[in-house]
Design a protein around this motif. Structure first.
Motif, PDB file in Angstrom:
ATOM      1  N   UNK A 195       0.826  -1.203   0.000  1.00  0.00           N
ATOM      2  CA  UNK A 195       0.000   0.000   0.000  1.00  0.00           C
ATOM      3  C   UNK A 195       0.864   1.258   0.000  1.00  0.00           C
ATOM      4  N   UNK A 196       1.969   1.232   0.741  1.00  0.00           N
ATOM      5  CA  UNK A 196       2.894   2.371   0.742  1.00  0.00           C
ATOM      6  C   UNK A 196       3.460   2.582  -0.653  1.00  0.00           C
ATOM      7  N   UNK A 197       3.895   1.502  -1.303  1.00  0.00           N
ATOM      8  CA  UNK A 197       4.471   1.623  -2.642  1.00  0.00           C
ATOM      9  C   UNK A 197       3.444   2.195  -3.611  1.00  0.00           C
ATOM     10  N   UNK A 198       2.215   1.697  -3.565  1.00  0.00           N
ATOM     11  CA  UNK A 198       1.185   2.205  -4.463  1.00  0.00           C
ATOM     12  C   UNK A 198       0.941   3.691  -4.286  1.00  0.00           C
ATOM     13  N   UNK A 199       0.982   4.162  -3.045  1.00  0.00           N
ATOM     14  CA  UNK A 199       0.756   5.572  -2.759  1.00  0.00           C
ATOM     15  C   UNK A 199       1.960   6.417  -3.180  1.00  0.00           C
ATOM     16  N   UNK A 200       3.162   5.887  -2.958  1.00  0.00           N
ATOM     17  CA  UNK A 200       4.375   6.615  -3.387  1.00  0.00           C
ATOM     18  C   UNK A 200       4.448   6.721  -4.903  1.00  0.00           C
ATOM     19  N   UNK A 201       4.021   5.700  -5.610  1.00  0.00           N
ATOM     20  CA  UNK A 201       4.001   5.767  -7.074  1.00  0.00           C
ATOM     21  C   UNK A 201       3.015   6.836  -7.537  1.00  0.00           C
ATOM     22  N   UNK A 202       1.907   6.991  -6.814  1.00  0.00           N
ATOM     23  CA  UNK A 202       0.975   8.077  -7.134  1.00  0.00           C
ATOM     24  C   UNK A 202       1.656   9.434  -7.004  1.00  0.00           C
ATOM     25  N   UNK A 203       2.526   9.569  -6.012  1.00  0.00           N
ATOM     26  CA  UNK A 203       3.314  10.803  -5.875  1.00  0.00           C
ATOM     27  C   UNK A 203       4.235  10.963  -7.082  1.00  0.00           C
ATOM     28  N   UNK A 204       4.920   9.888  -7.436  1.00  0.00           N
ATOM     29  CA  UNK A 204       5.860   9.933  -8.544  1.00  0.00           C
ATOM     30  C   UNK A 204       5.220  10.225  -9.887  1.00  0.00           C
ATOM     31  N   UNK A 205       3.952   9.836 -10.040  1.00  0.00           N
ATOM     32  CA  UNK A 205       3.223  10.075 -11.294  1.00  0.00           C
ATOM     33  C   UNK A 205       2.462  11.389 -11.278  1.00  0.00           C
ATOM     34  N   UNK A 206       2.574  12.149 -10.177  1.00  0.00           N
ATOM     35  CA  UNK A 206       1.932  13.455 -10.096  1.00  0.00           C
ATOM     36  C   UNK A 206       0.448  13.408  -9.763  1.00  0.00           C
ATOM     37  N   UNK A 207      -0.040  12.237  -9.329  1.00  0.00           N
ATOM     38  CA  UNK A 207      -1.467  12.124  -8.994  1.00  0.00           C
ATOM     39  C   UNK A 207      -1.777  12.762  -7.641  1.00  0.00           C
ATOM     40  N   UNK A 208      -0.801  12.731  -6.735  1.00  0.00           N
ATOM     41  CA  UNK A 208      -0.923  13.412  -5.449  1.00  0.00           C
ATOM     42  C   UNK A 208       0.394  14.122  -5.155  1.00  0.00           C
TER      43      UNK A 208
END
Length: 241
Positions: A195-208
């Motif tokens: 879950x942490x990785x999924x959320x960090x990838x959202x940061x990396x993709x500019x979603x959050x």
């Protein structure tokens, strides 16, 4: 006598570490192998649990037996175990040494392959389109060290006494097309790393944003976090005692 056993495994074909009814598990295979070699029923206690499809570079377990362990014990075990489980060593320990409760820290890695690679299908999550920003993901990851409560990243239906974990390291590194997330803590919640990785990838993709990542941690609400990334990219890499 109590013995510690160090092993590694490819978790692709297993329904996790722990024995479950009508499911093939690593623990079951190890129990059967040890019991066969010693000709006596043995049940191992693992240092933790890995979910379905998760791999382990290093796992520890302990077992008790009054039968003397011979020098060729490891060789005998590996000749019985399937090829995707390998025992590295067995050593006698004090009677009160516990594989799970005496572990001081555990480390995981999550591996993402940028592009397509048919040879890494079982060992990475492959992202074919947009490349995530590693610097942003690292800036967000370091925030994890500021917190103790990780309920946000825990599986919703889980029975735990506390959601507190002491995270001591969390960072990304890149090796060619491979992005590797490393995290160490005294304990982990179910599904926490994925879950942490999924959320960090959202940061990396500019979603959050990074600020929103902090708000997600503080919300203690799983629905605010990102997706649980595929288990096949997750590796238990080290357990320290």
């Amino acid at each position: 006598m109590r013995y510690f056993i160090e092993l590694s495994y490819n978790g692709t074909k297993y329904h996790g570490w722990q024995i479950q009814p009508d499911m093939v598990s690593v623990q079951e295979k190890l129990n059967n192998a040890i019991s066969t070699v010693l000709q006596s029923k043995v049940e191992v206690v693992g240092a933790g649990r890995t979910d379905t499809g998760v791999h382990a570079v290093q796992m520890f377990a302990h077992f008790n037996t009054e039968i003397l362990i011979e020098n060729n014990f490891v060789h005998k075990l590996n000749s019985i175990l399937p090829n995707d489980i390998s025992v590295d060593k067995v050593l006698e320990v004090l009677e009160d040494k516990h594989a799970r409760f005496d572990a001081k820290s555990r480390s995981y890695e999550y591996r993402i392959w940028l592009g397509r690679n048919p040879f890494l299908l079982d060992f990475s999550w492959q992202i074919h389109s947009q490349k995530p920003d590693l610097s942003k993901m690292n800036a967000a990851a370091i925030l994890l060290l500021e917190y103790e409560n990780f309920q946000t990243f825990s599986k919703v239906k889980t029975e735990v006494h506390t959601f507190n974990c002491n995270v001591t390291a969390a960072f990304w590194r890149q090796e060619g097309n491979l992005l590797i997330f490393h995290i160490s803590a005294n304990r982990f919640l179910r599904n926490m790393v994925r879950a942490i990785v999924g959320t960090l990838v959202d940061v990396g993709l500019g979603k959050i944003s990074i600020a929103e990542f902090r708000q997600i941690i503080e919300s203690k609400n799983r629905s605010n976090a990102g997706l649980s990334v595929p288990a096949k990219g997750l590796f238990l890499t080290q357990i320290k005692y």
